[in-house]
Design an enzyme around this catalytic site. Structure first.
Site, PDB file in Angstrom:
ATOM      1  N   PRO A  23       0.837  -1.209   0.000  1.00 23.99           N
ATOM      2  CA  PRO A  23       0.000   0.000   0.000  1.00 23.99           C
ATOM      3  C   PRO A  23       0.865   1.250   0.000  1.00 23.99           C
ATOM      4  O   PRO A  23       1.831   1.351   0.751  1.00 23.99           O
ATOM      5  CB  PRO A  23      -0.802  -0.126   1.298  1.00 23.99           C
ATOM      6  N   MET A  24       0.499   2.207  -0.853  1.00 24.56           N
ATOM      7  CA  MET A  24       1.245   3.461  -0.942  1.00 24.56           C
ATOM      8  C   MET A  24       0.287   4.618  -1.180  1.00 24.56           C
ATOM      9  O   MET A  24      -0.487   4.607  -2.139  1.00 24.56           O
ATOM     10  CB  MET A  24       2.267   3.405  -2.081  1.00 24.56           C
ATOM     11  N   ALA A 174       0.067  -0.204  11.316  1.00 22.15           N
ATOM     12  CA  ALA A 174       1.475   0.166  11.335  1.00 22.15           C
ATOM     13  C   ALA A 174       1.653   1.682  11.241  1.00 22.15           C
ATOM     14  O   ALA A 174       0.692   2.455  11.201  1.00 22.15           O
ATOM     15  CB  ALA A 174       2.188  -0.518  10.154  1.00 22.15           C
ATOM     16  N   TYR A 177      -0.276   5.151  12.833  1.00 22.57           N
ATOM     17  CA  TYR A 177      -1.692   5.494  12.706  1.00 22.57           C
ATOM     18  C   TYR A 177      -2.482   4.859  13.861  1.00 22.57           C
ATOM     19  O   TYR A 177      -1.897   4.386  14.821  1.00 22.57           O
ATOM     20  CB  TYR A 177      -2.196   5.118  11.314  1.00 22.57           C
TER      21      TYR A 177
END
Length: 358
Positions: A23-24, A174, A177
């Site tokens: 995810p980015m 992670a 958050y």
């Protein structure tokens, strides 16, 4: 012999290879947190990955971290995501939505609301806002009675994700958050059942995961974790005990996978691999660190017991990353200036490898 290009059974999916697109954040959603046709093209270009994990998607208005990010908490957002998932599936791919609640890493100028967190402790650093970076504001500490509602927001977004055509979801636990904030020993100063000792600090992560598993099934649920990571000023004490306890509790829920980042030393990560009985997705290098994950890193971690390997930045400029890795072809560099700039430049404009004419 297992290689990066060996197929793998993940829940109800057969992955043709063990390459995961990490995810980015790309901050290219339309107003209202809507996915766009460009986003459909972007993910479809990368559908040869064994699995795509989308950019972080906010589960609620209060959960939005950055401006320009997509959501999964309105019917309009669900409808906007459907062409994205359809495009990925049409190209033979599989895609999970990463559900990301920013917690204290947010700003009233972005959401119109004071951010919330486990305690009234601001994040360290400047957060993105519609008018540029600003110091992280003071969050409002969640009341004990409010915490389960925030945990359930992941499940509500997961249901919407499946309705939108995603194959599953990944909880973002992670990088500082909300879930990470509860795991922390300096962002989480609570004295109730969600703070203090290890068993309490892991409770929110376990409750959020359990809610998602109940909503969409374990085979459609993953979670990403950054053991010992110090993003946005988060610190964790008792890291080995914290993550051993967390993985033990998560194992009882039987999710599809755990996705670990290379934020701790290798010995600890290998020990956590031994603790975790299920599928492990490994992101071997530090997110946004000096080194990108390469083929050597992937092969090493497959040898250390990882099942799948996630690649982040290498996927930006290399939509055909799987074939480049397979053929030992050059990995093109990404233009950092276009990471979050918006528009199609540096998003849809990277070509596949061009072979010389015979």
């Amino acid at each position: 012999m297992t290689t990066l290009f060996t197929s793998y059974r993940l829940g109800g999916l057969t992955l043709p290879n063990r390459v995961v697109m990490a995810p980015m954040t790309r901050v290219r959603a339309a107003a209202g947190g809507l996915a766009t046709p460009s986003m459909a093209a972007y993910y479809a270009q990368r559908a040869t990955a064994g699995l795509i994990v989308s950019e972080g998607v906010q589960p609620s208005a209060i959960g939005q971290s950055n401006p320009g990010t997509p959501g999964l908490h309105t019917d309009e957002q669900v409808a906007a995501w459907r062409p994205v998932t359809e495009a990925v599936h049409a190209n033979g791919g599989r895609i999970f939505a990463q559900i990301m609640h920013g917690g204290r890493v947010s700003h009233p100028d972005t959401t119109g609301r004071q951010p919330v967190g486990p305690s009234a402790v601001p994040a360290v650093g400047d957060v993105f806002t519609p008018t540029g970076p600003q110091p992280a504001p003071m969050p409002r500490a969640l009341d004990t009675a409010e915490v389960p509602e925030q945990a359930r927001s992941y499940a509500e977004a997961a249901r919407r994700a499946i309705d939108a055509g995603f194959d599953g979801v990944e909880l973002h636990g992670a990088n500082g958050y909300l879930i990470s904030q509860f795991l922390s020993s300096n962002a989480n100063l609570r004295t109730d059942r969600y703070g203090g000792r290890v068993a309490n600090r892991i409770r929110f992560a376990v409750e959020a995961t359990a809610a998602v598993v109940e909503a969409v099934g374990g085979a459609r649920t993953g979670i990403r974790l950054s053991p010992g990571g110090e993003f946005w000023g988060v610190r964790e004490t008792d890291v080995p005990q914290l993550y051993t306890a967390l993985l033990t509790e998560l194992a009882a829920l039987d999710p599809a996978y755990v996705h670990l980042e290379g934020t701790a030393d290798e010995d600890l990560l290998v020990a956590l691999r031994r603790t975790w009985p299920g599928t492990l997705v490994m992101n071997p290098t530090l997110p946004m660190g000096p080194k990108q994950t390469g083929r050597d890193d992937a092969d090493r971690w497959l040898g250390l017991g990882a099942d799948l390997i996630s690649f982040g930045r290498a996927f930006l400029a290399n939509p055909d990353l799987v074939e480049r890795l397979r053929g030992g072809l050059p990995i093109a560099p990404a233009d950092e200036a276009t990471y979050y700039e918006g528009g199609d430049a540096g998003y849809l404009t990277y070509p596949t490898h061009q072979y010389d004419a015979a």
